[in-house]
Design a protein around this motif. Structure first.
Motif, PDB file in Angstrom:
ATOM      1  N   SER A 155       0.884  -1.222  -0.085  1.00 38.41           N
ATOM      2  CA  SER A 155       0.131   0.023   0.084  1.00 38.41           C
ATOM      3  C   SER A 155       0.843   1.331   0.057  1.00 38.41           C
ATOM      4  CB  SER A 155      -1.180   0.073   1.157  1.00 38.41           C
ATOM      5  OG  SER A 155      -1.845   1.178   1.178  1.00 38.41           O
ATOM      6  N   PHE A 159       0.826   4.143  -3.042  1.00 38.76           N
ATOM      7  CA  PHE A 159       0.712   5.528  -2.543  1.00 38.76           C
ATOM      8  C   PHE A 159       1.805   6.416  -3.120  1.00 38.76           C
ATOM      9  CE2 PHE A 159       1.733   9.039   0.397  1.00 38.76           C
ATOM     10  CZ  PHE A 159       0.849   9.838   0.083  1.00 38.76           C
ATOM     11  N   ALA A 162       1.294   6.745  -6.931  1.00 41.77           N
ATOM     12  CA  ALA A 162       0.008   7.540  -7.227  1.00 41.77           C
ATOM     13  C   ALA A 162       0.426   9.019  -7.050  1.00 41.77           C
ATOM     14  CB  ALA A 162      -1.158   6.941  -6.428  1.00 41.77           C
ATOM     15  N   TYR A 229      -6.281  12.913   1.323  1.00 44.40           N
ATOM     16  CA  TYR A 229      -6.917  12.130   0.235  1.00 44.40           C
ATOM     17  C   TYR A 229      -6.810  10.926   0.209  1.00 44.40           C
ATOM     18  CZ  TYR A 229      -6.704  17.137  -1.365  1.00 44.40           C
ATOM     19  OH  TYR A 229      -6.838  18.511  -1.450  1.00 44.40           O
ATOM     20  N   TRP A 230      -5.616  10.170   0.501  1.00 47.94           N
ATOM     21  CA  TRP A 230      -5.446   8.762   0.184  1.00 47.94           C
ATOM     22  C   TRP A 230      -6.220   8.066   1.174  1.00 47.94           C
ATOM     23  CZ3 TRP A 230      -3.144   5.582  -3.461  1.00 47.94           C
ATOM     24  CH2 TRP A 230      -3.100   4.363  -3.179  1.00 47.94           C
ATOM     25  N   ALA A 233     -10.236   8.836   1.517  1.00 48.03           N
ATOM     26  CA  ALA A 233     -11.042   8.144   0.226  1.00 48.03           C
ATOM     27  C   ALA A 233     -10.915   6.505   0.120  1.00 48.03           C
ATOM     28  CB  ALA A 233     -10.089   8.676  -1.064  1.00 48.03           C
ATOM     29  N   ASN A 234     -10.436   5.994   1.006  1.00 52.40           N
ATOM     30  CA  ASN A 234     -10.281   4.649   0.996  1.00 52.40           C
ATOM     31  C   ASN A 234      -9.513   3.904   0.187  1.00 52.40           C
ATOM     32  OD1 ASN A 234     -13.646   5.105   2.475  1.00 52.40           O
ATOM     33  ND2 ASN A 234     -12.075   3.924   3.607  1.00 52.40           N
ATOM     34  N   CYS A 235      -8.508   4.667  -0.502  1.00 50.80           N
ATOM     35  CA  CYS A 235      -7.910   4.150  -1.860  1.00 50.80           C
ATOM     36  C   CYS A 235      -7.055   2.712  -1.198  1.00 50.80           C
ATOM     37  CB  CYS A 235      -6.612   5.179  -1.924  1.00 50.80           C
ATOM     38  SG  CYS A 235      -7.427   6.628  -2.787  1.00 50.80           S
ATOM     39  N   LEU A 238      -9.177  -0.472  -2.335  1.00 54.49           N
ATOM     40  CA  LEU A 238      -9.136  -0.859  -3.662  1.00 54.49           C
ATOM     41  C   LEU A 238      -8.036  -1.544  -4.256  1.00 54.49           C
ATOM     42  CD1 LEU A 238     -10.779   2.818  -4.684  1.00 54.49           C
ATOM     43  CD2 LEU A 238     -12.041   0.570  -3.914  1.00 54.49           C
ATOM     44  N   ALA A 243      -7.383   2.110  -7.081  1.00 57.43           N
ATOM     45  CA  ALA A 243      -6.897   3.016  -6.126  1.00 57.43           C
ATOM     46  C   ALA A 243      -6.001   4.141  -6.892  1.00 57.43           C
ATOM     47  CB  ALA A 243      -5.980   2.100  -5.043  1.00 57.43           C
ATOM     48  N   HIS A 246      -8.639   6.465  -8.492  1.00 55.02           N
ATOM     49  CA  HIS A 246      -9.628   7.014  -7.488  1.00 55.02           C
ATOM     50  C   HIS A 246      -8.762   8.310  -6.873  1.00 55.02           C
ATOM     51  CE1 HIS A 246     -12.738   7.306  -4.814  1.00 55.02           C
ATOM     52  NE2 HIS A 246     -12.073   6.963  -3.478  1.00 55.02           N
ATOM     53  N   PHE A 247      -7.533   7.886  -6.623  1.00 50.75           N
ATOM     54  CA  PHE A 247      -6.853   8.976  -5.840  1.00 50.75           C
ATOM     55  C   PHE A 247      -6.804  10.272  -6.436  1.00 50.75           C
ATOM     56  CE2 PHE A 247      -2.233  10.766  -4.626  1.00 50.75           C
ATOM     57  CZ  PHE A 247      -2.780  10.961  -3.429  1.00 50.75           C
TER      58      PHE A 247
END
Length: 441
Positions: A155, A159, A162, A229-230, A233-235, A238, A243, A246-247
């Motif tokens: 994760s 992140f 992203a 944000y991350w 937004a529950n990235c 996903l 993810a 969505h991010f």
């Protein structure tokens, strides 16, 4: 009265309080970690749901693992009346998404008394108006076993990737008068920066904060994007491609706005919160299908914005590039796309499909703008060029049709041409290309 195990875990944290300034309370950060959220989150992030979730997990129960208080409205079983230790979900202001959650200790005629986190910036006991109570929940069989924790290292890597993409899309410092966000650097507005520093933005400190924003540190940028944000937004919940996309949407449309767009894309109820129904709707779609739908919903949203005329081409290009990179994460690319990766500016490990991110050139004959200009010009010289095209505007024709026929035709043609030119310019998203045309006689 015997108290539930999760309530005992909550009492053990009574008195834990946020630390003023840039430091953090390690015990509060542990709440985030225990519900599968990044432990690097700071204690200024709303943490009432993290506290409730951590206590449940420590008692051997599965929490929602969300930082949204209202996520507990779908957790466990509903209670028709109060019960010692029940999870109580409250509203917060007029926001239909925001809320508060804690453990019920008791109630009066007008208030409920909760043991909860982030109550006065601490784990404390506080009373709240009953009018704010949205629901009471109790563990069910489905919550008896904790869910598997996500792969934190993966994760974190996702992140970072992203974030590199978002920073490239956002660019450096700008202060465009047409941008409602105002002064912005690396996608972080002056208002957001002030909130992160926990200071009120005033005329007196505006210049100082702008100067700080221009030289904001990479560590501060990372912390702001992770916390604002991350995570909300529950990235991390996903699949990696979704993810990633969505991010970017959460940064550009706001966290709740992005959640609503995602829900529209996958065809589920739109409430601005990723819950079981949204996850089920996502699971029913192939990743590429979900991404393509999400991208189209974002494009439609951009086109409806009042400043699309100024920023529209950049917004649409951003969606295309984000989609291409997300599809690469999925191990595939759109049918017919050139999958040869090219290095992206500002992120050496980021790849993209050139065919997806670069607009395809079109022939000038397909341009509405060009045709609009031609019609406008032809309308002006219609009387002179009419005979060349077999249109002889004689004096008899003018008398029969009316003295103003020529002026009317010119005016209508000019208006239509001008409107076509404006429309074509606003909607333009592709460069023009020359094309040789051969006429066979």
């Amino acid at each position: 009265m015997q108290q539930p195990a999760w309530l005992a875990a909550a009492w053990a944290e009574l008195g834990q309080r946020e630390v003023a300034g840039s430091a953090d309370n390690a015990r509060i950060r542990a709440f985030f970690r225990d519900v599968g959220q990044p432990a690097s989150l700071h204690d200024e992030v709303a943490w009432c749901a993290a506290f409730v979730g951590a206590c449940l997990e420590r008692a051997g129960l599965a929490s929602t693992r969300s930082l949204m208080a209202r996520s507990y409205l779908r957790w466990g079983a509903n209670l028709d009346q109060g019960r010692f230790g029940a999870i109580a979900v409250l509203s917060r202001g007029s926001d239909p998404v925001a809320g508060h959650v804690g453990f019920l200790l008791g109630e009066t005629d007008k208030h409920v008394v909760l043991l909860g986190g982030n109550q006065g910036d601490a784990v404390s006991v506080a009373a709240f108006p009953k009018a704010r109570l949205l629901g009471l929940r109790w563990p069910s069989e489905a919550t008896a076993e904790p869910v598997e924790k996500p792969d934190t290292p993966g994760s974190e890597a996702l992140f970072a990737r992203a974030l590199a993409h978002v920073l490239e899309m956002e660019g450096g410092y700008s202060d465009d008068p047409f941008d409602p966000g105002g002064p912005t650097n690396l996608g972080i507005t002056l208002k957001t920066y002030a909130e992160w520093k926990r200071v009120a933005l005033t005329d007196a400190n505006r210049a100082t904060l702008k100067a700080e924003l221009k030289r904001i540190s990479p560590e501060a940028v990372r912390d702001i994007y992770l916390a604002r944000y991350w995570t909300p937004a529950n990235c991390a919940e996903l699949a990696a491609p979704l993810a990633f996309f969505h991010f970017d949407a959460a940064v550009n449309h706001g966290v709740v706005g992005a959640m609503r767009l995602l829900q529209r894309a996958v065809g589920t109820d739109v409430d601005g919160e990723i819950g079981p129904n949204t996850r089920a709707a996502i699971a029913r779609l192939a990743i590429e299908d979900a991404l393509q739908r999400y991208a189209e919903v974002r494009r439609a949203r951009y086109r409806a914005l009042p400043h699309f005329w100024r920023f529209g081409r950049g917004w649409l290009a951003r969606v295309d590039k984000t989609l291409a990179r997300a599809l690469v994460l999925d191990g595939g690319a759109p049918s017919g796309a050139d999958t040869t990766p090219t290095a992206a500016k500002g992120a050496d490990d980021m790849t993209e499909s050139a065919a997806q991110t670069q607009p395809t050139a079109k022939w000038w004959g397909q341009s509405v703008t060009i045709w609009g200009a031609l019609i406008t010009g032809l309308s002006t010289v219609l009387p002179a060029l009419g005979p060349a095209f077999g249109i002889d505007i004689t004096s008899d024709l003018v008398r029969e049709a009316g003295e103003g026929i020529v002026e009317t035709v010119q005016a209508v043609g000019g208006l239509v041409g001008t409107l076509m030119t404006i429309y074509g310019r606003v909607r333009a998203s592709q460069p023009l290309a020359q094309r040789s045309v051969q006429l066979k006689l």
